[in-house]
Enzyme design. Structure first.
Site, PDB file in Angstrom:
ATOM      1  N   LYS A 211       0.814  -1.214   0.000  1.00 29.94           N
ATOM      2  CA  LYS A 211       0.000   0.000   0.000  1.00 29.94           C
ATOM      3  C   LYS A 211       0.857   1.278   0.000  1.00 29.94           C
ATOM      4  O   LYS A 211       2.061   1.226   0.224  1.00 29.94           O
ATOM      5  CB  LYS A 211      -0.927  -0.006   1.218  1.00 29.94           C
ATOM      6  CG  LYS A 211      -1.950  -1.154   1.202  1.00 29.94           C
ATOM      7  CD  LYS A 211      -2.911  -0.996   0.050  1.00 29.94           C
ATOM      8  CE  LYS A 211      -4.127  -1.899   0.109  1.00 29.94           C
ATOM      9  NZ  LYS A 211      -3.856  -3.335   0.082  1.00 29.94           N
TER      10      LYS A 211
HETATM   11  C1  LIG Z   1      -9.968  -2.700  -2.073  1.00 25.80           C
HETATM   12  C2  LIG Z   1      -9.444  -3.424  -0.857  1.00 25.80           C
HETATM   13  N1  LIG Z   1     -10.291  -3.691   0.147  1.00 25.80           N
HETATM   14  C3  LIG Z   1      -9.882  -4.313   1.265  1.00 25.80           C
HETATM   15  C4  LIG Z   1      -8.571  -4.719   1.431  1.00 25.80           C
HETATM   16  C5  LIG Z   1      -8.201  -5.469   2.670  1.00 25.80           C
HETATM   17  O1  LIG Z   1      -7.167  -4.899   3.372  1.00 25.80           O
HETATM   18  P1  LIG Z   1      -6.217  -5.821   4.295  1.00 25.80           P
HETATM   19  O2  LIG Z   1      -5.416  -6.690   3.389  1.00 25.80           O
HETATM   20  O3  LIG Z   1      -5.402  -4.827   5.055  1.00 25.80           O
HETATM   21  O4  LIG Z   1      -7.105  -6.623   5.198  1.00 25.80           O
HETATM   22  C6  LIG Z   1      -7.643  -4.434   0.413  1.00 25.80           C
HETATM   23  C7  LIG Z   1      -6.227  -4.767   0.569  1.00 25.80           C
HETATM   24  O5  LIG Z   1      -5.615  -5.630   0.122  1.00 25.80           O
HETATM   25  C8  LIG Z   1      -8.096  -3.808  -0.769  1.00 25.80           C
HETATM   26  O6  LIG Z   1      -7.254  -3.579  -1.788  1.00 25.80           O
END
Ligand SMILES: Cc1ncc(COP(=O)(O)O)c(C=O)c1O
Length: 371
Positions: free
Chosen positions: A183
Protein backbone atom coordinates in the site's frame (compact mmCIF):
# COMPACT_ATOMS: atom_id res chain seq x y z
CA UNK A 1 17.59 -15.44 -19.67
CA UNK A 2 17.29 -12.90 -16.90
CA UNK A 3 18.86 -13.52 -13.52
CA UNK A 4 17.10 -13.07 -10.18
CA UNK A 5 19.16 -9.94 -9.54
CA UNK A 6 17.42 -8.05 -12.31
CA UNK A 7 13.94 -9.26 -11.44
CA UNK A 8 11.48 -6.38 -11.38
CA UNK A 9 9.07 -7.08 -8.53
CA UNK A 10 5.41 -6.17 -8.51
CA UNK A 11 5.71 -4.03 -5.39
CA UNK A 12 8.37 -2.93 -2.93
CA UNK A 13 7.85 -0.88 0.24
CA UNK A 14 10.01 2.13 1.12
CA UNK A 15 11.47 1.41 4.56
CA UNK A 16 14.56 3.06 6.01
CA UNK A 17 16.61 3.75 9.08
CA UNK A 18 13.84 5.91 10.54
CA UNK A 19 11.43 2.96 10.68
CA UNK A 20 14.18 0.80 12.22
CA UNK A 21 14.87 3.42 14.88
CA UNK A 22 11.17 3.83 15.64
CA UNK A 23 10.71 0.08 16.11
CA UNK A 24 13.78 -0.20 18.34
CA UNK A 25 12.46 2.66 20.47
CA UNK A 26 9.17 0.81 21.01
CA UNK A 27 10.99 -2.44 21.82
CA UNK A 28 13.16 -0.64 24.37
CA UNK A 29 10.13 1.07 25.90
CA UNK A 30 8.58 -2.33 26.60
CA UNK A 31 5.19 -0.89 25.64
CA UNK A 32 4.40 -3.04 22.63
CA UNK A 33 0.62 -2.79 22.61
CA UNK A 34 -2.11 -0.47 23.91
CA UNK A 35 0.59 2.16 24.34
CA UNK A 36 1.04 5.79 23.27
CA UNK A 37 1.98 5.21 19.61
CA UNK A 38 -1.52 4.05 18.69
CA UNK A 39 -3.35 7.31 19.55
CA UNK A 40 -0.40 9.30 18.19
CA UNK A 41 -0.71 7.51 14.84
CA UNK A 42 -4.50 7.98 14.85
CA UNK A 43 -4.24 11.70 15.54
CA UNK A 44 -1.58 12.30 12.91
CA UNK A 45 -3.53 10.30 10.33
CA UNK A 46 -6.85 12.04 11.08
CA UNK A 47 -5.17 15.46 10.99
CA UNK A 48 -3.68 14.74 7.59
CA UNK A 49 -7.12 13.94 6.18
CA UNK A 50 -8.84 16.77 8.03
CA UNK A 51 -11.26 14.38 9.76
CA UNK A 52 -12.20 14.50 13.44
CA UNK A 53 -11.46 10.87 14.36
CA UNK A 54 -9.39 7.90 13.32
CA UNK A 55 -9.23 4.39 14.78
CA UNK A 56 -6.25 2.15 14.10
CA UNK A 57 -7.05 -1.51 13.44
CA UNK A 58 -5.16 -4.69 12.63
CA UNK A 59 -6.06 -4.74 8.91
CA UNK A 60 -8.22 -3.10 6.28
CA UNK A 61 -10.53 -6.12 6.46
CA UNK A 62 -10.96 -5.72 10.22
CA UNK A 63 -11.68 -2.03 9.65
CA UNK A 64 -14.37 -2.79 7.07
CA UNK A 65 -15.99 -5.26 9.44
CA UNK A 66 -16.11 -2.76 12.31
CA UNK A 67 -17.24 0.10 10.06
CA UNK A 68 -20.13 -1.98 8.72
CA UNK A 69 -21.18 -2.89 12.27
CA UNK A 70 -20.99 0.80 13.18
CA UNK A 71 -23.25 1.59 10.19
CA UNK A 72 -25.82 -0.77 11.72
CA UNK A 73 -25.48 -3.63 9.23
CA UNK A 74 -27.01 -6.81 10.65
CA UNK A 75 -28.11 -10.29 9.65
CA UNK A 76 -30.44 -10.27 6.64
CA UNK A 77 -29.53 -6.73 5.52
CA UNK A 78 -28.26 -5.95 2.06
CA UNK A 79 -25.23 -3.81 1.27
CA UNK A 80 -24.75 -2.54 -2.28
CA UNK A 81 -21.12 -2.74 -3.40
CA UNK A 82 -18.72 -3.23 -6.30
CA UNK A 83 -17.90 -6.65 -7.77
CA UNK A 84 -14.59 -5.21 -9.03
CA UNK A 85 -12.64 -5.08 -5.80
CA UNK A 86 -10.38 -7.13 -3.58
CA UNK A 87 -12.53 -9.88 -2.07
CA UNK A 88 -12.33 -8.43 1.45
CA UNK A 89 -14.83 -5.65 0.71
CA UNK A 90 -17.58 -8.20 0.00
CA UNK A 91 -16.42 -10.74 2.60
CA UNK A 92 -16.67 -8.15 5.37
CA UNK A 93 -20.41 -7.85 4.64
CA UNK A 94 -20.79 -11.63 5.03
CA UNK A 95 -19.14 -11.53 8.48
CA UNK A 96 -22.38 -9.95 9.74
CA UNK A 97 -24.55 -12.45 7.79
CA UNK A 98 -25.67 -9.60 5.57
CA UNK A 99 -25.73 -9.93 1.78
CA UNK A 100 -23.41 -8.17 -0.67
CA UNK A 101 -25.56 -6.93 -3.57
CA UNK A 102 -23.30 -6.16 -6.50
CA UNK A 103 -23.89 -3.50 -9.14
CA UNK A 104 -21.81 -2.90 -12.25
CA UNK A 105 -18.90 -0.48 -12.54
CA UNK A 106 -18.14 2.60 -14.58
CA UNK A 107 -15.99 1.55 -17.57
CA UNK A 108 -13.64 4.52 -17.20
CA UNK A 109 -13.04 4.87 -13.47
CA UNK A 110 -13.73 1.16 -12.71
CA UNK A 111 -15.60 2.31 -9.58
CA UNK A 112 -19.16 1.36 -8.60
CA UNK A 113 -21.51 3.08 -11.05
CA UNK A 114 -23.95 5.27 -9.05
CA UNK A 115 -26.80 4.67 -11.52
CA UNK A 116 -26.37 0.88 -11.28
CA UNK A 117 -26.03 1.12 -7.49
CA UNK A 118 -29.24 3.16 -7.22
CA UNK A 119 -31.08 0.51 -9.26
CA UNK A 120 -29.83 -2.23 -6.89
CA UNK A 121 -31.27 -0.58 -3.76
CA UNK A 122 -34.21 -2.41 -2.17
CA UNK A 123 -36.10 -1.95 1.08
CA UNK A 124 -33.57 -4.32 2.68
CA UNK A 125 -30.56 -2.15 1.73
CA UNK A 126 -28.88 -0.99 4.94
CA UNK A 127 -25.76 0.65 3.53
CA UNK A 128 -23.66 1.38 0.46
CA UNK A 129 -20.04 0.27 0.27
CA UNK A 130 -18.27 2.03 -2.61
CA UNK A 131 -14.63 1.11 -3.21
CA UNK A 132 -12.04 3.65 -4.39
CA UNK A 133 -10.51 1.09 -6.70
CA UNK A 134 -6.86 1.47 -7.67
CA UNK A 135 -6.86 4.75 -5.73
CA UNK A 136 -9.31 6.61 -7.99
CA UNK A 137 -12.00 8.48 -6.01
CA UNK A 138 -15.45 6.87 -6.17
CA UNK A 139 -18.30 9.28 -6.91
CA UNK A 140 -19.17 9.99 -3.27
CA UNK A 141 -21.24 13.11 -4.01
CA UNK A 142 -23.62 10.88 -6.04
CA UNK A 143 -23.79 8.17 -3.35
CA UNK A 144 -24.39 10.84 -0.69
CA UNK A 145 -27.70 11.75 -2.37
CA UNK A 146 -29.09 8.23 -1.89
CA UNK A 147 -30.01 8.65 1.76
CA UNK A 148 -28.27 5.53 3.07
CA UNK A 149 -25.34 5.07 5.47
CA UNK A 150 -22.04 4.89 3.61
CA UNK A 151 -18.91 2.92 4.39
CA UNK A 152 -16.01 3.71 2.08
CA UNK A 153 -13.42 1.10 1.16
CA UNK A 154 -10.44 3.42 0.83
CA UNK A 155 -7.90 0.61 1.35
CA UNK A 156 -6.23 1.44 -1.97
CA UNK A 157 -6.78 5.19 -1.94
CA UNK A 158 -4.53 7.01 0.51
CA UNK A 159 -3.57 10.32 -1.08
CA UNK A 160 -6.62 10.51 -3.37
CA UNK A 161 -8.70 13.69 -3.46
CA UNK A 162 -12.31 14.20 -4.54
CA UNK A 163 -13.27 16.78 -7.16
CA UNK A 164 -14.58 19.09 -4.43
CA UNK A 165 -11.14 19.15 -2.80
CA UNK A 166 -11.97 16.83 0.12
CA UNK A 167 -9.38 14.07 0.59
CA UNK A 168 -10.70 10.53 0.23
CA UNK A 169 -11.47 9.47 3.78
CA UNK A 170 -12.16 13.05 4.84
CA UNK A 171 -15.90 13.26 4.19
CA UNK A 172 -16.89 11.96 7.61
CA UNK A 173 -18.49 8.63 6.62
CA UNK A 174 -16.50 5.75 8.04
CA UNK A 175 -13.71 5.21 5.48
CA UNK A 176 -11.28 2.35 5.78
CA UNK A 177 -7.60 2.35 4.77
CA UNK A 178 -5.27 -0.65 4.54
CA UNK A 179 -1.57 -0.76 5.37
CA UNK A 180 -0.46 -4.09 3.87
CA UNK A 181 3.07 -3.97 2.46
CA UNK A 182 2.06 -3.02 -1.10
CA UNK A 183 0.00 0.00 0.00
CA UNK A 184 0.91 3.71 -0.25
CA UNK A 185 1.75 3.57 3.48
CA UNK A 186 2.60 0.30 5.20
CA UNK A 187 2.78 -1.01 8.74
CA UNK A 188 3.26 -4.60 7.52
CA UNK A 189 -0.36 -5.40 8.29
CA UNK A 190 -2.77 -2.78 9.58
CA UNK A 191 -5.56 -0.40 8.82
CA UNK A 192 -7.31 2.81 9.86
CA UNK A 193 -10.93 3.90 9.98
CA UNK A 194 -11.50 7.65 9.60
CA UNK A 195 -14.83 9.15 10.65
CA UNK A 196 -16.59 12.23 12.01
CA UNK A 197 -19.01 10.78 14.57
CA UNK A 198 -17.54 10.43 18.09
CA UNK A 199 -20.19 7.87 19.12
CA UNK A 200 -19.18 5.60 16.23
CA UNK A 201 -15.53 6.09 17.14
CA UNK A 202 -16.29 4.94 20.68
CA UNK A 203 -18.12 1.84 19.44
CA UNK A 204 -15.31 0.97 17.00
CA UNK A 205 -12.60 1.46 19.62
CA UNK A 206 -14.49 -0.79 22.03
CA UNK A 207 -15.23 -3.51 19.48
CA UNK A 208 -11.63 -3.66 18.23
CA UNK A 209 -10.63 -4.32 21.84
CA UNK A 210 -12.89 -7.22 22.85
CA UNK A 211 -15.90 -5.00 23.59
CA UNK A 212 -14.26 -3.22 26.45
CA UNK A 213 -15.84 0.07 27.51
CA UNK A 214 -13.37 2.96 27.82
CA UNK A 215 -14.08 3.56 31.51
CA UNK A 216 -14.01 -0.08 32.58
CA UNK A 217 -11.28 -2.38 33.78
CA UNK A 218 -9.41 -4.74 31.50
CA UNK A 219 -11.70 -7.69 32.09
CA UNK A 220 -15.06 -5.96 32.06
CA UNK A 221 -16.80 -6.07 28.68
CA UNK A 222 -20.19 -4.58 27.93
CA UNK A 223 -20.60 -5.74 24.31
CA UNK A 224 -19.33 -8.34 21.87
CA UNK A 225 -15.89 -7.46 20.58
CA UNK A 226 -12.92 -8.72 18.62
CA UNK A 227 -9.18 -8.44 18.80
CA UNK A 228 -8.63 -6.07 15.90
CA UNK A 229 -6.01 -3.92 17.67
CA UNK A 230 -2.97 -2.45 15.93
CA UNK A 231 0.27 -2.81 17.93
CA UNK A 232 2.52 0.02 19.03
CA UNK A 233 5.27 -1.45 16.87
CA UNK A 234 3.08 -1.14 13.79
CA UNK A 235 1.83 2.32 14.83
CA UNK A 236 5.41 3.54 15.25
CA UNK A 237 6.20 2.41 11.70
CA UNK A 238 2.99 4.11 10.54
CA UNK A 239 4.02 7.42 12.12
CA UNK A 240 7.32 7.40 10.23
CA UNK A 241 5.61 6.33 7.01
CA UNK A 242 3.16 9.20 7.39
CA UNK A 243 6.10 11.62 7.44
CA UNK A 244 7.38 10.03 4.23
CA UNK A 245 3.97 9.93 2.59
CA UNK A 246 4.16 13.02 0.39
CA UNK A 247 7.46 11.88 -1.08
CA UNK A 248 6.23 8.33 -1.63
CA UNK A 249 3.02 9.56 -3.31
CA UNK A 250 5.00 11.92 -5.55
CA UNK A 251 7.30 9.05 -6.54
CA UNK A 252 4.30 6.84 -7.36
CA UNK A 253 2.83 9.62 -9.50
CA UNK A 254 6.21 10.03 -11.25
CA UNK A 255 6.37 6.30 -12.05
CA UNK A 256 2.77 6.38 -13.33
CA UNK A 257 3.64 9.31 -15.60
CA UNK A 258 6.66 7.43 -16.95
CA UNK A 259 4.49 4.38 -17.67
CA UNK A 260 1.92 6.53 -19.45
CA UNK A 261 4.58 7.86 -21.80
CA UNK A 262 6.35 4.55 -22.29
CA UNK A 263 3.15 2.64 -23.08
CA UNK A 264 1.64 5.29 -25.34
CA UNK A 265 0.54 4.14 -28.75
CA UNK A 266 0.17 0.40 -28.09
CA UNK A 267 -2.95 -0.55 -30.04
CA UNK A 268 -6.00 -1.30 -27.89
CA UNK A 269 -4.09 -1.26 -24.61
CA UNK A 270 -6.21 0.57 -22.01
CA UNK A 271 -4.26 2.58 -19.45
CA UNK A 272 -5.62 3.75 -16.06
CA UNK A 273 -8.01 6.68 -16.61
CA UNK A 274 -6.39 10.07 -16.20
CA UNK A 275 -7.62 12.36 -13.42
CA UNK A 276 -10.76 14.13 -14.56
CA UNK A 277 -13.07 16.84 -13.22
CA UNK A 278 -10.74 17.68 -10.34
CA UNK A 279 -10.52 14.13 -8.94
CA UNK A 280 -6.98 13.12 -8.02
CA UNK A 281 -5.88 9.49 -7.92
CA UNK A 282 -3.76 8.28 -5.02
CA UNK A 283 -1.52 5.99 -7.06
CA UNK A 284 -1.56 2.43 -5.76
CA UNK A 285 -1.09 0.04 -8.70
CA UNK A 286 -0.57 0.44 -12.41
CA UNK A 287 -3.20 -1.79 -14.01
CA UNK A 288 -3.64 -2.03 -17.76
CA UNK A 289 -6.39 -3.77 -19.71
CA UNK A 290 -4.97 -5.93 -22.49
CA UNK A 291 -6.53 -5.90 -25.96
CA UNK A 292 -9.39 -8.42 -26.37
CA UNK A 293 -7.42 -10.64 -28.75
CA UNK A 294 -4.60 -11.23 -26.24
CA UNK A 295 -4.15 -14.28 -23.99
CA UNK A 296 -3.63 -12.74 -20.54
CA UNK A 297 -2.09 -15.76 -18.82
CA UNK A 298 0.39 -16.18 -21.68
CA UNK A 299 1.28 -12.48 -21.35
CA UNK A 300 1.93 -12.84 -17.61
CA UNK A 301 4.12 -15.89 -18.32
CA UNK A 302 6.02 -14.09 -21.09
CA UNK A 303 6.69 -11.13 -18.78
CA UNK A 304 7.89 -13.56 -16.06
CA UNK A 305 10.33 -15.12 -18.56
CA UNK A 306 11.81 -11.65 -18.95
CA UNK A 307 12.19 -11.21 -15.18
CA UNK A 308 9.12 -9.01 -14.81
CA UNK A 309 6.45 -9.79 -12.23
CA UNK A 310 2.82 -9.09 -13.11
CA UNK A 311 -0.50 -10.58 -12.12
CA UNK A 312 -4.12 -10.73 -13.19
CA UNK A 313 -5.73 -8.00 -11.10
CA UNK A 314 -8.56 -7.98 -10.13
CA UNK A 315 -10.81 -11.00 -10.66
CA UNK A 316 -14.55 -10.30 -10.47
CA UNK A 317 -15.75 -11.18 -6.97
CA UNK A 318 -19.14 -12.55 -8.04
CA UNK A 319 -17.44 -15.11 -10.30
CA UNK A 320 -15.17 -16.50 -7.57
CA UNK A 321 -16.11 -20.10 -6.75
CA UNK A 322 -17.28 -19.30 -3.21
CA UNK A 323 -19.59 -16.51 -4.42
CA UNK A 324 -20.90 -18.58 -7.33
CA UNK A 325 -21.73 -21.49 -5.04
CA UNK A 326 -23.17 -19.41 -2.22
CA UNK A 327 -25.23 -16.96 -4.29
CA UNK A 328 -25.61 -18.62 -7.71
CA UNK A 329 -23.79 -15.84 -9.55
CA UNK A 330 -22.91 -16.45 -13.18
CA UNK A 331 -21.23 -14.82 -16.19
CA UNK A 332 -23.13 -11.97 -17.81
CA UNK A 333 -24.52 -10.35 -14.66
CA UNK A 334 -22.09 -7.42 -14.60
CA UNK A 335 -20.72 -7.15 -18.14
CA UNK A 336 -18.48 -4.11 -17.65
CA UNK A 337 -16.82 -5.61 -14.57
CA UNK A 338 -16.40 -9.00 -16.23
CA UNK A 339 -14.82 -7.55 -19.37
CA UNK A 340 -12.37 -5.43 -17.37
CA UNK A 341 -11.57 -8.24 -14.91
CA UNK A 342 -10.81 -10.67 -17.74
CA UNK A 343 -8.25 -8.34 -19.35
CA UNK A 344 -6.52 -6.56 -16.47
CA UNK A 345 -2.97 -7.07 -15.31
CA UNK A 346 -1.00 -5.20 -12.67
CA UNK A 347 2.49 -4.23 -13.80
CA UNK A 348 5.42 -3.66 -11.41
CA UNK A 349 4.76 -0.42 -9.55
CA UNK A 350 6.57 1.03 -6.54
CA UNK A 351 8.01 4.41 -5.51
CA UNK A 352 11.66 3.53 -6.10
CA UNK A 353 11.04 2.21 -9.61
CA UNK A 354 13.51 3.76 -12.05
CA UNK A 355 12.70 5.12 -15.49
CA UNK A 356 14.93 2.35 -16.85
CA UNK A 357 12.81 -0.31 -15.15
CA UNK A 358 9.61 1.29 -16.46
CA UNK A 359 11.13 1.33 -19.96
CA UNK A 360 12.11 -2.35 -19.64
CA UNK A 361 8.57 -3.35 -18.65
CA UNK A 362 7.05 -1.23 -21.42
CA UNK A 363 9.41 -2.59 -24.08
CA UNK A 364 8.74 -6.17 -22.98
CA UNK A 365 4.97 -5.65 -23.06
CA UNK A 366 5.13 -3.92 -26.44
CA UNK A 367 7.16 -6.78 -27.86
CA UNK A 368 4.92 -9.51 -26.35
CA UNK A 369 1.76 -7.83 -27.67
CA UNK A 370 3.24 -7.50 -31.17
CA UNK A 371 3.61 -11.28 -31.50
C1 LIG B 1 -9.97 -2.70 -2.07
C2 LIG B 1 -9.44 -3.42 -0.86
N1 LIG B 1 -10.29 -3.69 0.15
C3 LIG B 1 -9.88 -4.31 1.27
C4 LIG B 1 -8.57 -4.72 1.43
C5 LIG B 1 -8.20 -5.47 2.67
O1 LIG B 1 -7.17 -4.90 3.37
P1 LIG B 1 -6.22 -5.82 4.30
O2 LIG B 1 -5.42 -6.69 3.39
O3 LIG B 1 -5.40 -4.83 5.05
O4 LIG B 1 -7.11 -6.62 5.20
C6 LIG B 1 -7.64 -4.43 0.41
C7 LIG B 1 -6.23 -4.77 0.57
O5 LIG B 1 -5.61 -5.63 0.12
C8 LIG B 1 -8.10 -3.81 -0.77
O6 LIG B 1 -7.25 -3.58 -1.79
Amino acid sequence: MSTTTDLIPLAKPVLGLEEEAAVIEVLRSGHLSLGPRVPAFEQAFGARLGVAHASAVSSGTAGLHLALRAAGVEEGDEVVTSPFSFVASANSILYERARPVFADIDPLTLNLDPVAAQAAITDRTKALLPVHIFGYPADLPAFETMGLPLVEDACEALGAVHADGVPVGGRGHPAVFGFYANKQLTTGEGGMITLADPALKERIDSERNQGRAPDMGWLDHDRLGFNYRLSDIASAIGLVQLERLDGMLADRARVAGAYREALAGIDDLTLPCPDTGGNVRGWFVFVVQLPHRVDRDATVRALAERGIQSKPYLPAIHLMSFYRERFGHREGEFPVCEDVAARSIALPFFPAMSEGQVARVAEALREILRR
